[in-house]
Structures are given as structure tokens and as C-alpha cells.
Design an enzyme around this catalytic site. Structure first.
Site, PDB file in Angstrom:
ATOM      1  CD1 TRP A  95      -2.910  -1.056   0.725  1.00  0.00           C
ATOM      2  CD2 TRP A  95      -2.366  -2.368   1.143  1.00  0.00           C
ATOM      3  NE1 TRP A  95      -4.088  -1.688   0.273  1.00  0.00           N
ATOM      4  CE2 TRP A  95      -3.523  -2.478   1.330  1.00  0.00           C
ATOM      5  CE3 TRP A  95      -1.209  -3.685   1.951  1.00  0.00           C
ATOM      6  CZ2 TRP A  95      -4.357  -4.345   1.315  1.00  0.00           C
ATOM      7  CZ3 TRP A  95      -1.870  -4.000   2.116  1.00  0.00           C
ATOM      8  CH2 TRP A  95      -3.236  -5.085   1.399  1.00  0.00           C
ATOM      9  CB  CYS A 155      -9.317  -3.812  -0.796  1.00  0.00           C
ATOM     10  SG  CYS A 155      -9.550  -2.644  -1.367  1.00  0.00           S
ATOM     11  CG  HIS A 162     -12.689  -2.699   2.521  1.00  0.00           C
ATOM     12  ND1 HIS A 162     -10.449  -2.804   1.958  1.00  0.00           N
ATOM     13  CD2 HIS A 162     -12.154  -3.635   3.909  1.00  0.00           C
ATOM     14  CE1 HIS A 162     -10.392  -4.396   2.590  1.00  0.00           C
ATOM     15  NE2 HIS A 162     -11.363  -4.384   3.462  1.00  0.00           N
ATOM     16  CG  ASP A 210     -11.195  -8.307   3.873  1.00  0.00           C
ATOM     17  OD1 ASP A 210     -10.678  -8.433   3.585  1.00  0.00           O
ATOM     18  OD2 ASP A 210     -11.191  -6.870   4.689  1.00  0.00           O
ATOM     19  CE1 TYR A 227      -8.250   0.818  -0.802  1.00  0.00           C
ATOM     20  CE2 TYR A 227      -6.153   0.885  -2.338  1.00  0.00           C
ATOM     21  CZ  TYR A 227      -7.171   0.135  -1.370  1.00  0.00           C
ATOM     22  OH  TYR A 227      -7.187  -1.189  -0.687  1.00  0.00           O
TER      23      TYR A 227
END
Length: 706
Positions: free
Chosen positions: A238, A274, A333, A356, A538
Site C-alpha cells: 500500500w 483490497c 474497501h 475478507d 485510496y
């Protein structure tokens, strides 16, 4: 009489595949679903007499045993025999027998070995017939994954492409994704993911015996799709730097990722974020027969300290203080929902379950999340398995902003407590439109019922965490988190404010906005406006500051004033990330010490136009035309179109784009030859070193050749 032997076996793949909705798998083995009969025709060395029956043995995994339900021995019998594996003779000729084998609806899924022998006075060893793959069965009412709607089964089990929603709450963009669960080798890779899991490595026999349970399977795969603690499929990144790997935004589907992991001897694939984790998880679960969809949550909370509150610390310009802010609110997300029964919780919690694979927090020692019942989240039953508090916070945490002073004091600032969990979205059944499913996760924001559920969730956590957890999760400022979570909002200031976009924010152009402030009182007021702007990921993590200025504003009684703001392309172009996002903040300091924080997330727009020139027919080449536009005020060279689509072309196409002058348009044509009929998704990305990828997709209806 001479002994009897099995000479040949016909697995009847076409008819079994059609009956079991598995005809799309190109697997060399037969693929069937549990709880449903499948037919085999055996050619025998002679006609069996009336006393001779066929005895079958099925086994899955190492150390298969009847005690663990990974092995079964059964013989041809009447249809209503028992609740285990059954074999029923369907037809007989002189030396062939057709039998229908049926597994129990709770059999372990996976690859099975099938062998048979004929019962007689003479002893015969088993003849190995081969292997077949057994999957979950959403068409079987007795299976825990049963889904009643045929349209939903077509969408959530059999559709090999889809749409993932990204962007910001006020500007949601659709991105195509190629799930590709029926592509060559993908089923084998999905089964191998189970065999690479730590639980399988620890105790193979027990792990395989637990593969009857979608709760267990989904939890294992949720952990294995990320690589954090098990050499799983995708490595997350990220930070905006993707050296030694592929940028998350360059992936167009799961197939290339799964193949790269498998061919690379299970080395994690770099990199994912994600939506990549969610896309891969959807592929694996659909492939194994569990109805699954991809869900996007806008303004999604990441609550690190389990207090159902996102605490954001800012300076006097509204800039996030990263060293103090552990919690975060992502622009969006993406996770998954799978459909199955919750025998562990009770029927009211069956249905959609949140899963997830994005590695955010550990769950029982591994980076995974779920399955958490959506019904439980909506009612605040966060004490139930698995990971309810984390998912509840993602969609319904309170968003609390603190102004941090240099003397290390903090002051609560007025901001929107209804901000978290907006526009929760998934692809519609049978079309690419967006469906808002926020109501499945929570009662209307700000309603009495929603506040009651929030307080209930906090109470549930207090009772669960009463045994010493609270000492570990104190935050900066020395206040207990539970008291903070239930604080009343900061006093409402006597002014209101919002950012207004004056022109569409287009990549390569200047940004033109206004901060609109309104005085709610009948007296004039002076306001100090501290403006800041930054390019962001993001996750809302700032990358580079592009605006920093102060203005003094006088607001007349009951008057509104617009403060114009221009951010030129040259100000943001060097620091714009692939997410194409900018965050603006205005800290408004009013007389009498009132403070108002106004924020605006902006996603820069772009476009690509795709047309299919003529009818699409299986086996016949058709021309695709793409219009590309150079969005910049400078020349563009060395650009390529990257093209992908299951059933439309093998692998990926790379097509060079001619050099373009500033704002120039060009038409690029190429051929595709569809290999499968029905609705097919073609994805086209414009890739350039000058700007982030511009992505587009189109659904092509492919007809069968006459």
C-alpha cells in the site's frame, strides 16, 4: 465361472457436466457436485450373475478413513439406502453396467479416488477407475451452501466475470474483473491452495475431513489468499511503490495471479490491494461451488483498537497526523460475501457471510477475516464468530476528529459522525449495474434504531473484553476508549461549509473548486480558513502536499460566501498516485473558539471507449475498436493497450498505441476470436508511463456458430 473384471469406464462427462453445472471446467477429470447422482458406465469382462454386485470405494486425501468420513465403501443397492454414499444400478446390457453414484450432501469436497470390485466367492482386488473432483452444490437443498434462486446461482457461482466498484462515495467507478474460474488449470490451483494451508500441513487427515464445512473452507482460503503468514497467493503493498512486482491496478483478473503463484512454486505474487484480494477470493470460492460476490464499502473504517470508533488526529490545517492516527478511514474497501448456513450460530444468521482476504488484523493468529454473518452485523451481535467487531466498525464506526495542539492537548472538532459505511455496493444479478446493499448491514444512518444497535454493539464488546483487554487498547491522550466511543458529538458550530466542484475533475486538467461557507447566525462573523490539499492513496494516506494556505473571511449575517480554489495540473502531476485521488481539507476557526473541519475526496476522471464492429460468434474473428484520448497538455508516446477476456481470447493482448499530441484522439483496432458463447467481458487498459492506467470494459454477447 471365471472371475469378473472391469475393462473400461465411461465417466459420461458431457451428460454429468450438464446435470451438475460443471461442463465449463476443462479439467481432465470428471467434476461433480455433492448430494447429487452422477452416472458411470462400466464395461465388464463378462455378464455378472444375479449374486454378483459392484462394490465401490471412494477416498480423498492422505490416510483416508471411514472414521473421518474421507473414505466410503458401498455397493449397488436400492435408491433409498442410507445417508452415506450410494450406488444405484440404472441400466445393464450383456457386459456393461451403468450406475449412479451419489455422495452425501455434507461430503468433504476435493479430489477423490474411485475404485471398484465385484463381490463373489472369489477374492478380487480393487480395480482403480480413476479420479474425480467433488464440489459444493448450491443446487442441492440439503447442502449448507444451497441458494434457492437460479438467477443468483448463475450470477454468483457460474459467472466468470464481474464488476468491482472503486472510487469515492460521490464518484463511484466500475472496474471489470475476470474471475476466470473455468480457465485451464484454475480448479487444480484452487484445490492446491487448500493443500498449502498451515492447517493441512499440521494435520493432513483432520484438515481434509473438515472440508465438508463451508465455514471452515472459507476461513482457510481467506487466510491463504494473502501471503502474510502462510506463503499464500498475493502479497499486499500500500505504499505506492511496486518495484519487483506488478502494480495492483495493472491486474485485470485472477487467472494470471493464480497461475503465477502456482507456476512459481507457491511464491507470493506481488502486489495486491483490497480489490485484488477480493477478486482472487471470489474466483476460488466460486470455483469450489460456494456462491460468492464482491462488495465495496465507501468510507470504510479500519478500527485498530476495537472500540468501534475511528479517531483521526489533525493539525490546524486539517492535515492528518499519521504518527498519532492509528485508526483510518479508507475511501473504499472491497471484501466478499458468500452464501451458506451457519449451523454454529443458528438459522437467523445464515445467508450472506462477510469474508475478507485483505490482511488488516489477525483473527485467531492469522491474517484473515470472517465468515461474519451480515445479519449479525446489522443487529450489533458482534460477539458471534467470526470477527464481528472488525466488520461492524468498517460499516458503522463513529468518525471522531481531534485537533492536536502542540502542548499535546487535544480538542474534539465538529465533523460528520454519519460518514462511515456509505453506498455499500455490489454488482446486480444479470447486469453490470450497481446495487446499494447498505440496508443489509445497518439500519438507516442516524435513526433511533441505528443508534440503539451501535450502543448494543459497544455493550457486547464491553462484556467480551471485560477480562483485561481494555488496558491494552488505551489511546493517546490517556482516556479510556470506551468512554470516548460514547462521547456526545462536538458542539455544532454556527457556520456550515462544503467544497463544491465547479468543473468535472479531469486527469491532466486544472482543478476548479469553491469552499462554500454559510453563516447561520444573525451577526457578522470572522472565520480563519486554513486550507490544505494532498495527493493520497485510496487508504487516504497522504503522499505529497499540493496546497497549503490561509485566508481570512468575513461572513455577513445569514450570508454565504464562496472561496475559489484552483489547483493547476503542474501542482499535482508529479505526485499523483495510480489511485488518481486528491484530498482537500479546510479547518475553519470561528470566533468564540468554534471549529469546523470540511473535507473533500476527489477522484480524477478519465475515459476509454470500446466498440465491437459486428456480431460476435464463436470461432469467428471480430474487430474491436478502441478510442483513446491523450488527456494531457503534453505529447504522449510509448503507450500500449492491454486486453483480456475469458472466452474471448487466450491470455492477454498487448497492442501499441500511436504517439499522440496533447488532447489528441486515436482509434486503435484489433481482432478477437471468441471461444465461448454467452455474455463475455472484454477489458481494455491504456497503460502509459505518463499517467495512471485508464481502464474500460464492455460486455460482448457471443452467439453460437450456426
Amino acid at each position: 465361472m471365471a472371475g469378473i473384471r472391469v475393462m473400461e469406464v465411461d465417466w459420461q462427462r458431457p451428460s454429468n457436466g450438464a446435470a451438475h453445472h460443471t461442463q465449463e471446467y476443462p479439467s481432465p477429470e470428471l467434476v461433480v457436485r455433492r448430494g447429487q447422482g452422477f452416472s458411470l458406465t462400466l464395461e465388464l469382462s463378462r455378464t455378472p450373475d444375479s449374486e454378483e454386485t459392484l462394490i465401490f470405494t471412494v477416498e480423498t486425501g492422505p490416510q483416508a478413513s471411514e472414521a473421518l468420513h474421507t473414505k466410503a465403501v458401498f455397493q449397488t443397492s436400492e435408491p433409498e439406502a442410507g445417508d452415506g454414499w450410494t450406488a444405484v444400478e440404472e441400466a445393464r446390457t450383456e457386459n456393461t453396467v451403468t450406475v449412479s453414484l451419489t455422495s452425501p450432501p455434507d461430503a468433504a469436497i476435493g479430489r477423490y479416488r474411485l475404485s471398484t470390485r465385484v463381490s463373489s466367492r472369489r477374492k478380487h482386488s480393487n480395480r482403480k477407475l480413476g479420479e474425480f473432483v467433488l464440489l459444493f452444490n448450491p443446487w442441492c437443498p440439503e447442502d449448507d451452501v444451497f441458494l434457492a434462486s437460479e438467477k443468483e446461482r448463475q450470477e454468483y457461482v457460474l459467472n466468470d466475470s464481474g464488476v468491482i466498484f472503486r472510487g469515492v462515495e460521490k464518484h463511484i467507478r466500475a472496474q471489470g474483473w475476470n474471475y476466470g474460474q473455468f480457465e485451464e488449470g484454475i480448479l487444480n490451483i484452487c484445490l492446491s491452495i487448500l493443500d498449502r494451508s498451515p492447517s493441512y500441513q499440521d494435520n493432513q487427515a483432520t484438515d481434509v475431513s473438515r472440508r465438508h464445512d463451508p465455514i471452515y473452507i472459507s476461513r482457510v482460503i481467506s487466510a491463504m489468499v494473502n501471503s502474510n503468514d502462510d506463503r499464500g497467493v498475493v502479497q499486499g503493498q500500500w505504499q505506492g511503490k511496486y518495484g519487483g512486482g506488478t502494480s495492483p491496478l495493472h491486474w485485470r483478473g485472477s487467472v494470471a495471479i493464480l497461475q503465477k503463484w502456482f507456476k512459481g512454486r507457491y511464491k507470493p505474487v506481488k502486489y495486491g490491494q483490497c480489490w485484488v484480494f477480493a477478486g482472487v477470493l471470489c474466483t476460488v470460492l466460486r470455483c469450489l461451488g460456494i456462491a460468492t460476490r464482491v462488495v465495496s464499502n465507501f468510507n470504510s473504517a479500519h478500527d485498530t483498537d476495537r472500540n468501534l470508533s475511528v479517531d483521526k488526529y489533525v493539525d490546524s490545517f486539517g492535515r492528518t497526523l499519521g504518527e498519532l492516527t492509528e485508526d483510518s478511514m479508507w475511501n473504499f474497501h472491497v471484501w466478499n460475501e458468500s452464501w451458506f448456513a451457519r449451523r454454529d450460530l443458528g438459522p437467523s444468521y445464515s445467508g450472506w457471510q462477510v469474508l475478507d482476504a485483505t490482511p488488516q488484523e489477525e483473527s485467531k493468529g492469522a491474517f484473515r477475516c470472517g465468515p461474519a454473518s451480515v445479519a449479525a452485523i446489522r443487529e450489533g451481535d458482534v460477539h458471534l464468530a467470526h470477527d464481528g467487531p472488525f466488520v461492524f466498525a468498517e460499516v458503522n464506526a463513529d468518525y471522531v476528529t481531534w485537533l492536536w495542539h502542540e502542548d499535546e492537548g487535544r480538542e474534539r472538532v465538529y465533523s460528520d459522525t454519519k460518514k462511515i459505511g456509505r453506498c455499500i455496493s455490489t454488482k446486480a444479478v444479470g447486469s453490470d449495474s450497481r446495487v446499494d446493499i447498505t440496508g443489509l448491514y445497518k439500519h438507516p444512518e442516524g435513526s433511533l434504531k441505528e443508534r440503539q444497535v451501535y450502543r448494543k454493539a459497544v455493550r457486547r464488546l464491553l462484556s467480551v473484553d471485560a477480562c483485561g483487554r481494555r488496558a491494552r487498547i488505551r489511546r493517546a491522550g490517556g482516556r479510556g476508549p470506551w468512554r470516548d466511543a460514547l462521547l456526545e458529538p462536538a458542539a455544532k458550530p454556527s457556520i456550515t461549509g462544503k467544497f463544491k466542484v465547479l468543473e468535472p475533475p479531469v486527469l491532466g486538467h486544472d482543478l476548479r473548486l469553491a469552499l462554500c461557507l454559510a453563516n447561520l447566525t444573525s451577526r457578522a462573523q470572522r472565520v480563519r480558513v486554513n486550507l490544505s490539499g494532498a495527493t493520497i492513496l485510496y487508504t487516504r494516506r497522504p503522499v505529497a502536499e499540493i496546497l497549503h494556505e490561509s485566508r481570512a473571511v468575513r461572513l455577513g449575517p445569514q450570508k454565504e460566501k464562496k472561496i475559489p480554489i484552483i489547483i493547476s495540473y503542474s501542482q499535482y502531476k508529479e505526485d499523483l498516485t495510480e489511485d488518481k485521488k486528491i484530498l482537500l481539507a479546510a479547518m475553519c476557526l470561528v470566533t468564540k473558539g468554534e471549529k469546523l473541519l470540511v473535507e473533500k475526496d476527489i477522484t480524477l476522471e478519465d475515459s476509454i471507449t470500446i466498440k465491437v464492429l459486428g456480431p460476435a460468434v464463436v470461432g469467428v474473428a471480430v474487430v474491436v475498436e478502441v478510442m483513446v484520448v491523450n488527456p494531457l497538455s503534453e505529447g504522449m508516446e510509448d503507450c500500449v493497450l492491454m486486453v483480456e477476456g475469458s472466452g474471448l481470447l487466450q491470455g492477454q493482448l498487448s497492442i501499441d498505441v500511436p504517439d499522440l499530441e496533447p488532447q489528441e484522439r486515436a482509434l486503435v483496432q484489433f481482432n478477437i476470436t471468441p471461444s465461448k458463447s454467452g455474455p463475455r467481458q472484454l477489458q481494455v487498459d491504456l497503460v502509459s508511463s505518463h499517467f495512471p492506467d485508464i481502464k474500460g470494459f464492455v460486455i460482448i454477447q457471443v452467439a453460437t456458430a450456426k
